[in-house]
Design an enzyme around this catalytic site. Structure first.
Site, PDB file in Angstrom:
ATOM      1  N   GLU A  74       0.828  -1.206   0.000  1.00 56.20           N
ATOM      2  CA  GLU A  74       0.000   0.000   0.000  1.00 56.20           C
ATOM      3  C   GLU A  74       0.861   1.253   0.000  1.00 56.20           C
ATOM      4  OE1 GLU A  74      -3.662   2.149   2.387  1.00 56.20           O
ATOM      5  OE2 GLU A  74      -2.491   0.634   3.439  1.00 56.20           O
TER       6      GLU A  74
ATOM      7  N   ASP B 245      -0.559  -4.876   3.285  1.00 56.24           N
ATOM      8  CA  ASP B 245      -1.038  -3.650   3.922  1.00 56.24           C
ATOM      9  C   ASP B 245      -0.361  -3.615   5.287  1.00 56.24           C
ATOM     10  OD1 ASP B 245      -2.313  -1.495   5.076  1.00 56.24           O
ATOM     11  OD2 ASP B 245      -4.299  -2.049   4.350  1.00 56.24           O
TER      12      ASP B 245
ATOM     13  N   ILE C 224      -0.379  -1.513   7.814  1.00 59.85           N
ATOM     14  CA  ILE C 224      -1.318  -1.234   8.911  1.00 59.85           C
ATOM     15  C   ILE C 224      -2.684  -1.012   8.281  1.00 59.85           C
ATOM     16  CG2 ILE C 224      -1.983   0.221  10.853  1.00 59.85           C
ATOM     17  CD1 ILE C 224       0.881   1.038  11.218  1.00 59.85           C
ATOM     18  N   ASP C 225      -3.531  -2.018   8.351  1.00 64.35           N
ATOM     19  CA  ASP C 225      -4.907  -1.837   7.912  1.00 64.35           C
ATOM     20  C   ASP C 225      -5.672  -1.318   9.122  1.00 64.35           C
ATOM     21  OD1 ASP C 225      -6.958  -2.013   5.916  1.00 64.35           O
ATOM     22  OD2 ASP C 225      -7.819  -3.630   7.106  1.00 64.35           O
TER      23      ASP C 225
ATOM     24  N   THR D  43      -5.193   2.361   9.858  1.00 65.71           N
ATOM     25  CA  THR D  43      -4.239   3.366  10.348  1.00 65.71           C
ATOM     26  C   THR D  43      -4.924   4.410  11.223  1.00 65.71           C
ATOM     27  OG1 THR D  43      -2.843   3.047   8.400  1.00 65.71           O
ATOM     28  CG2 THR D  43      -2.494   5.056   9.657  1.00 65.71           C
TER      29      THR D  43
ATOM     30  N   ASP E 144      -6.113  -4.419   0.849  1.00 73.92           N
ATOM     31  CA  ASP E 144      -7.129  -4.416   1.903  1.00 73.92           C
ATOM     32  C   ASP E 144      -7.773  -5.789   2.071  1.00 73.92           C
ATOM     33  OD1 ASP E 144      -7.038  -1.560   2.448  1.00 73.92           O
ATOM     34  OD2 ASP E 144      -8.091  -1.270   0.552  1.00 73.92           O
TER      35      ASP E 144
END
Length: 200
Positions: free
Chosen positions: A31, A53, A55-56, A58, A187
């Site tokens: 990402e 990702d 940090i999905d 954030t 995601d």
């Protein structure tokens, strides 16, 4: 706007460095690296490709809300074959291997059978969705209208701020379904495989 922290960038850099060392012939989609070149559009090929990702959730991370995850998937021939989603705050590790089932911290998914013995219907469903980070009025209006339409048909609607973890809740049997528009492969890549391997 979509938040990006130094932690997002550091997690992606560290994960990809380790994977590149182990799998130098594989491709990588992250990402943060996609955002850095100004692209939300990526192209999968038939080659082995890691999708991350870092940090999905954030915004959750910034606010101390515990629905935060690192999500990583391995795609081969444009299909996810390995998926791992880890919530470091709750110490929950979801993992799936194509054809090998899915688990949470070593326990097979789903964790619970449906609440009702009757067949699941929209009227008895708990459904997850998200607003996402796009705050343009036309986008918010469209999503709000969609939530209103589905909200009339289901038992309840929940937003937790992480597409990856919402899919994990479907896999464990806590949510009955999840829908969101405007998501990217980082995601949902790992989460889709975890849901499939849990029987969803």
């Amino acid at each position: 706007a979509d938040l990006v922290t130094a932690t997002d960038k550091a997690v992606e850099a560290k994960a990809f460095a380790a994977l590149r060392s182990a799998y130098p012939d594989h491709a990588f989609i992250g990402e943060e690296s996609a955002s850095a070149i100004g692209s939300d559009t990526v192209t999968l090929t038939d080659n082995c490709t890691w999708v991350l990702d870092p940090i999905d959730g954030t915004t959750n991370f910034v606010h101390g809300f515990p629905m935060v995850a690192i999500s990583i998937a391995l795609f081969h021939h444009r299909e996810p074959v390995v998926g791992v989603i880890y919530n470091p705050i709750l110490d929950e590790m979801y993992a799936a291997l194509k054809g090998g089932g899915a688990e949470l911290n070593g326990t097979a998914l789903p964790l619970r059978p449906p609440v009702d013995a009757k067949p699941l219907t929209l009227a008895t469903s708990l459904v997850g969705t998200e607003f996402g980070s796009d705050r343009r009025p036309e986008c918010l209006d469209k999503k709000t209208a969609g939530m209103a339409r589905i909200g009339r048909l289901v038992r309840g609607v929940r937003c937790i701020g992480s597409c990856a973890l919402a899919l994990c809740l479907v896999a464990r049997g806590t949510l009955d379904a999840f829908w969101e528009s405007g998501v990217h492969i980082w995601d949902f890549g790992a989460g889709v495989l975890i849901v499939r391997e849990a029987g969803g």
